[in-house]
Structure formats: C-alpha cells, structure tokens
Design a protein around this motif. Sequence first.
Motif, PDB file in Angstrom:
ATOM      1  N   SER A  74      47.622  44.537  27.399  1.00 36.96           N
ATOM      2  CA  SER A  74      46.538  45.174  26.635  1.00 36.96           C
ATOM      3  C   SER A  74      46.484  46.666  26.967  1.00 36.96           C
ATOM      4  N   GLY A  75      45.745  47.398  26.178  1.00 28.03           N
ATOM      5  CA  GLY A  75      45.646  48.841  26.376  1.00 28.03           C
ATOM      6  C   GLY A  75      44.829  49.213  27.611  1.00 28.03           C
ATOM      7  N   ALA A  76      45.088  50.393  28.141  1.00 33.12           N
ATOM      8  CA  ALA A  76      44.364  50.871  29.325  1.00 33.12           C
ATOM      9  C   ALA A  76      42.868  50.966  29.049  1.00 33.12           C
ATOM     10  N   ILE A  78      41.092  48.968  27.201  1.00 33.21           N
ATOM     11  CA  ILE A  78      40.520  47.620  27.297  1.00 33.21           C
ATOM     12  C   ILE A  78      40.290  47.259  28.753  1.00 33.21           C
ATOM     13  N   VAL A  79      41.283  47.517  29.597  1.00 33.10           N
ATOM     14  CA  VAL A  79      41.168  47.204  31.021  1.00 33.10           C
ATOM     15  C   VAL A  79      40.005  47.970  31.646  1.00 33.10           C
ATOM     16  N   SER A  80      39.854  49.232  31.279  1.00 29.96           N
ATOM     17  CA  SER A  80      38.791  50.052  31.877  1.00 29.96           C
ATOM     18  C   SER A  80      37.396  49.622  31.428  1.00 29.96           C
ATOM     19  N   ARG A  81      37.308  48.916  30.277  1.00 27.06           N
ATOM     20  CA  ARG A  81      36.002  48.496  29.767  1.00 27.06           C
ATOM     21  C   ARG A  81      35.561  47.126  30.266  1.00 27.06           C
ATOM     22  N   ILE A  82      36.386  46.438  31.022  1.00 20.98           N
ATOM     23  CA  ILE A  82      36.021  45.104  31.511  1.00 20.98           C
ATOM     24  C   ILE A  82      34.962  45.253  32.587  1.00 20.98           C
ATOM     25  N   GLU A  83      33.750  44.783  32.280  1.00 20.14           N
ATOM     26  CA  GLU A  83      32.638  44.911  33.227  1.00 20.14           C
ATOM     27  C   GLU A  83      32.585  43.754  34.209  1.00 20.14           C
ATOM     28  N   LYS A  84      32.953  42.555  33.748  1.00 19.90           N
ATOM     29  CA  LYS A  84      32.886  41.352  34.589  1.00 19.90           C
ATOM     30  C   LYS A  84      34.269  40.698  34.601  1.00 19.90           C
ATOM     31  N   PRO A  85      35.150  41.160  35.483  1.00 20.66           N
ATOM     32  CA  PRO A  85      36.521  40.654  35.484  1.00 20.66           C
ATOM     33  C   PRO A  85      36.608  39.144  35.663  1.00 20.66           C
ATOM     34  N   GLY A  86      35.747  38.558  36.500  1.00 19.93           N
ATOM     35  CA  GLY A  86      35.791  37.111  36.715  1.00 19.93           C
ATOM     36  C   GLY A  86      35.540  36.346  35.428  1.00 19.93           C
ATOM     37  N   ALA A  87      34.519  36.760  34.677  1.00 21.38           N
ATOM     38  CA  ALA A  87      34.196  36.103  33.404  1.00 21.38           C
ATOM     39  C   ALA A  87      35.305  36.341  32.380  1.00 21.38           C
TER      40      ALA A  87
END
Length: 196
Positions: A74-76, A78-87
């Motif tokens: 995925s794009g950088a 998208i990764v930077s916008r992940i607030e809850k990585p576990g979920a």
Amino acid sequence: ETMNYDEKAAEARRRAEPALQFEVDDWGNQQKTAAIEAMYQEHQTQLSRFLRRRTNSQDVGDLVQECFQRLAASGADIVSRIEKPGAYLARAARNLLIERAHVDRRRFASAHHEYDDTEHPGSDPHAALEARDMMRRVEDRLERLKPKTRDIFLMHRFDGMTYAEIAAATGMSEKGVEKQIAKAMTAILRVKGSRS
C-alpha cells in the motif's frame, strides 16, 4: 531469571515463525519501512494469536507474512494514516481468511456432485429454494450495512469474537460494539420478517 512453560512455548513459536522479509526498495521510503517494522514488532504476536484461533497453525506464519506484504504494497500515505494498527491488522487478517474461505468454497463447489431429485426423494425443492432466497436476501442486507457495523457483526458471529475482544480490536467501547451488533441483527430480522 527463569521462563515458565508458556513463555518458553511462546518464544519457541516466535523463533519458528518466519521473520518479516521485504526489500527496502519495495516499500518506497524509509519512513514507511520504519513504520511497518514497528507495527510488526509490536503486533506480530497478537496477530499470530488472532489467526491461530481461526485457522490451522501451519498457516499462521504465511498469513501474518501476507498481511504485512499487503501493508507494504500500500502507499506510504495509507500506512501513515493508520491510527489503530492492531485493529487494522485484525481486519486485514479476517479479510484474508474470508478470501481463503471463498476460494475453498468455489473449489468445493466445482468438485461437488450436482444435486439430483432422484437421489434425494424425500427432500423438498421448494423449501430449499426458499432457504437459498432467504440467504441471498440476508447477504444483500449485510452488504448494505455500514462497513463498521458489518465488520463488527462478522467478527462476532463468524469469527466468534466476544464483545470485549471486538472492543479491543476496534478501539470502541463494549457498549458501542453491542449497539453495532444490534443494528445488524435488526436489519437481518427485518429481512426474515418480510417475504418480498
């Protein structure tokens, strides 16, 4: 300091599972690489546990790897916008399991013997048709739910997760999870109550 049996078993599983392996060039930039590596370090054990409860243990390592490969693809932004990585990772893992189930179902259906009334003289084709129609309408109704409501309902009914587990995975309160499941159930009951 000595390790108890459970800690030793967990450590042995961690060593047995393949390490996260990607080329930095595949990920794009260093920030994305660092973010994914941090997510892997923090959530790999929890993700493995989540998958181990839902699939064969020999598939867990591959599924964990595939979750992170998809994240890496995925794009950088998208990764930077992940607030809850576990979920996020739990949802990605659940989607992978659903995809595998669809593939397995299609494979089974293609190998399955065609139904023939003469082989099953006691069966009621009309009842079977009504049941298939009801399932189609329930599936349609689920597809029309908001993604969050649908995901929470599927986590509970098909993944067997408790309200507390879903709350932890999504960052919601248990009361919020309960409300989302109630919305989904109300929608399904409306379908079952209608004959159109």
